[in-house]
Design an enzyme around this catalytic site. Sequence first.
Site, PDB file in Angstrom:
ATOM      1  N   LYS A 122       0.845  -1.190   0.000  1.00 40.40           N
ATOM      2  CA  LYS A 122       0.000   0.000   0.000  1.00 40.40           C
ATOM      3  C   LYS A 122       0.881   1.241   0.000  1.00 40.40           C
ATOM      4  O   LYS A 122       1.703   1.430   0.889  1.00 40.40           O
ATOM      5  CB  LYS A 122      -0.902  -0.007   1.230  1.00 40.40           C
ATOM      6  CG  LYS A 122      -1.763   1.226   1.376  1.00 40.40           C
ATOM      7  CD  LYS A 122      -2.726   1.099   2.541  1.00 40.40           C
ATOM      8  CE  LYS A 122      -3.511   2.378   2.756  1.00 40.40           C
ATOM      9  NZ  LYS A 122      -4.440   2.259   3.892  1.00 40.40           N
TER      10      LYS A 122
ATOM     11  N   GLU B  45       7.421  -6.751   1.046  1.00 39.14           N
ATOM     12  CA  GLU B  45       6.214  -6.586   1.859  1.00 39.14           C
ATOM     13  C   GLU B  45       5.246  -7.762   1.654  1.00 39.14           C
ATOM     14  O   GLU B  45       4.663  -8.258   2.603  1.00 39.14           O
ATOM     15  CB  GLU B  45       5.510  -5.269   1.506  1.00 39.14           C
ATOM     16  CG  GLU B  45       6.213  -4.026   2.033  1.00 39.14           C
ATOM     17  CD  GLU B  45       5.974  -3.794   3.535  1.00 39.14           C
ATOM     18  OE1 GLU B  45       5.222  -4.574   4.157  1.00 39.14           O
ATOM     19  OE2 GLU B  45       6.551  -2.835   4.083  1.00 39.14           O
TER      20      GLU B  45
ATOM     21  N   LYS C 161      -2.431  -1.624  -3.650  1.00 36.96           N
ATOM     22  CA  LYS C 161      -3.271  -0.439  -3.556  1.00 36.96           C
ATOM     23  C   LYS C 161      -2.414   0.808  -3.663  1.00 36.96           C
ATOM     24  O   LYS C 161      -1.383   0.874  -2.987  1.00 36.96           O
ATOM     25  CB  LYS C 161      -3.999  -0.480  -2.217  1.00 36.96           C
ATOM     26  CG  LYS C 161      -4.830   0.724  -1.910  1.00 36.96           C
ATOM     27  CD  LYS C 161      -5.345   0.632  -0.502  1.00 36.96           C
ATOM     28  CE  LYS C 161      -6.054   1.920  -0.182  1.00 36.96           C
ATOM     29  NZ  LYS C 161      -6.518   1.978   1.167  1.00 36.96           N
TER      30      LYS C 161
ATOM     31  N   SER D   9     -10.464   5.512  -4.243  1.00 35.73           N
ATOM     32  CA  SER D   9     -11.423   6.621  -4.373  1.00 35.73           C
ATOM     33  C   SER D   9     -11.017   7.662  -5.422  1.00 35.73           C
ATOM     34  O   SER D   9     -11.841   8.091  -6.224  1.00 35.73           O
ATOM     35  CB  SER D   9     -11.622   7.292  -3.020  1.00 35.73           C
ATOM     36  OG  SER D   9     -10.391   7.738  -2.487  1.00 35.73           O
TER      37      SER D   9
ATOM     38  N   TYR E 169     -15.422   0.967  -6.190  1.00 39.28           N
ATOM     39  CA  TYR E 169     -16.680   1.678  -5.963  1.00 39.28           C
ATOM     40  C   TYR E 169     -17.593   1.563  -7.181  1.00 39.28           C
ATOM     41  O   TYR E 169     -18.760   1.889  -7.111  1.00 39.28           O
ATOM     42  CB  TYR E 169     -16.404   3.156  -5.636  1.00 39.28           C
ATOM     43  CG  TYR E 169     -15.482   3.288  -4.437  1.00 39.28           C
ATOM     44  CD1 TYR E 169     -15.975   3.154  -3.149  1.00 39.28           C
ATOM     45  CD2 TYR E 169     -14.107   3.480  -4.600  1.00 39.28           C
ATOM     46  CE1 TYR E 169     -15.128   3.223  -2.045  1.00 39.28           C
ATOM     47  CE2 TYR E 169     -13.250   3.556  -3.511  1.00 39.28           C
ATOM     48  CZ  TYR E 169     -13.772   3.425  -2.235  1.00 39.28           C
ATOM     49  OH  TYR E 169     -12.925   3.477  -1.160  1.00 39.28           O
TER      50      TYR E 169
HETATM   51  C1  PBG Z   1      -7.417   3.267   5.949  1.00 43.72           C
HETATM   52  C2  PBG Z   1      -7.721   3.215   4.510  1.00 43.72           C
HETATM   53  C3  PBG Z   1      -7.573   4.208   3.523  1.00 43.72           C
HETATM   54  C4  PBG Z   1      -8.124   3.670   2.362  1.00 43.72           C
HETATM   55  C5  PBG Z   1      -8.558   2.393   2.664  1.00 43.72           C
HETATM   56  N1  PBG Z   1      -8.293   2.127   3.980  1.00 43.72           N
HETATM   57  C6  PBG Z   1      -7.071   5.591   3.606  1.00 43.72           C
HETATM   58  C7  PBG Z   1      -5.661   5.852   3.906  1.00 43.72           C
HETATM   59  O1  PBG Z   1      -4.832   4.957   4.014  1.00 43.72           O
HETATM   60  O2  PBG Z   1      -5.380   7.037   4.093  1.00 43.72           O
HETATM   61  C8  PBG Z   1      -8.241   4.371   1.037  1.00 43.72           C
HETATM   62  C9  PBG Z   1      -9.274   3.826   0.106  1.00 43.72           C
HETATM   63  C10 PBG Z   1      -9.629   4.688  -1.035  1.00 43.72           C
HETATM   64  O3  PBG Z   1      -9.012   5.746  -1.302  1.00 43.72           O
HETATM   65  O4  PBG Z   1     -10.573   4.330  -1.741  1.00 43.72           O
HETATM   66  N2  PBG Z   1      -6.084   3.271   6.295  1.00 43.72           N
END
Ligand code: PBG
Length: 347
Positions: free
Chosen positions: A210, A248, A263, A290, A329
């Site tokens: 991530k 990781e 991600k 998102s 989404y």
């Molecule tokens: C929580 C989390 C996040 C997202 C999923 N779980 C935000 C972040 O890490 O700041 C982002 C998901 C998205 O942008 O659709 N840590």
Amino acid sequence: MNNPFDFELSLSFPINRPRRMRASRSIRNAVARTRLGLDDLIAPIFIDGNINGVMEIESMPGVYRYSIDKGIRKVSDYLEQGLDKILIFGIPRYKDEVGSEAYDRDGVVQRFIRELRGTLGDRILIFTDVCMCQYTSHGHCGVISYVDDKYKIQNDKSIELMGRIALSHAEAGADFVAPSSMMDGVVYAIRRKLDEEGYVDVGIMSYSVKYASNFYAPFREAAESSPEFGDRRSYQMDPRISEEAIKEALMDIQEGADILMVKPALAYLDIIKIIRSSFGYFPLAAYNVSGEYSMVKAASKLNWIDEKKVIIEILFSIKRAGADLIITYHAPEIAQWIKEDHELFQW
Ligand code: PBG
């Protein structure tokens, strides 16, 4: 016939004509390889403990926060559409320094899971996000200590709490917990806690790879989870490195993850491909986040792109890169198009 290669001379140039394989819809679809189906999709859902009803998220048109009862109704609709996997995010009623609603048995997520299980039984596969950022007053994904005006994320204290959060989700009825904090050792801490308490059948879908991405901005509005100060660069990964992704992912495999995840997805297709080729034997999910969603919605609002076709092309690219599962989404609208407009998925 003294020249054995004479036959070549009778062939016209070019010998290879790849266009033969693109000549008709039937042949294109026959060799397409990449397919998209309902089984590939996980639909994120936001459950808000502070509202009664439904609230649209401004920067994510078509995405809403739901109260528990409205959320249950939404998930029933998903099932009817053929979507049977959700990823739950909670917006808690209260925030504090250690994010204690995250592991509260009566927290909004825990209550939602219980009701969901009670209403829909095993027809729905429940994934839950295990993190603290929505729940902490400072908005970071772990516990913080302050030394000389400087803050520090307490890794080992945080993963202990992640174990408790995961356990509370498992007790409520989650099938898979999904740790998203990028703390070291979080998968092992959760696996150990779940096993100790007898939840050996609850799986872990780890946000293994991530990145500290700017594509999360609309989500942070949706979940009210922006850090109050600083950023997430000391725990989420540096977008300029790819090799670290292997490390990781390997750590998570060794710590007991069942599904790996990359991600974001779109700006990180190379990473999806690397993880797919390094750990081909492991199920792989990708999170179409998102910001990726909002960009498409914004451009299509301006009529600059053909929305449906672009969305499908994006999802094809994520699958082609090597993802088995896509958290997106767009899931509900895609489910609808699969049902209504089969042609869209052809070429
Ligand atoms: C929580 C989390 C996040 C997202 C999923 N779980 C935000 C972040 O890490 O700041 C982002 C998901 C998205 O942008 O659709 N840590």
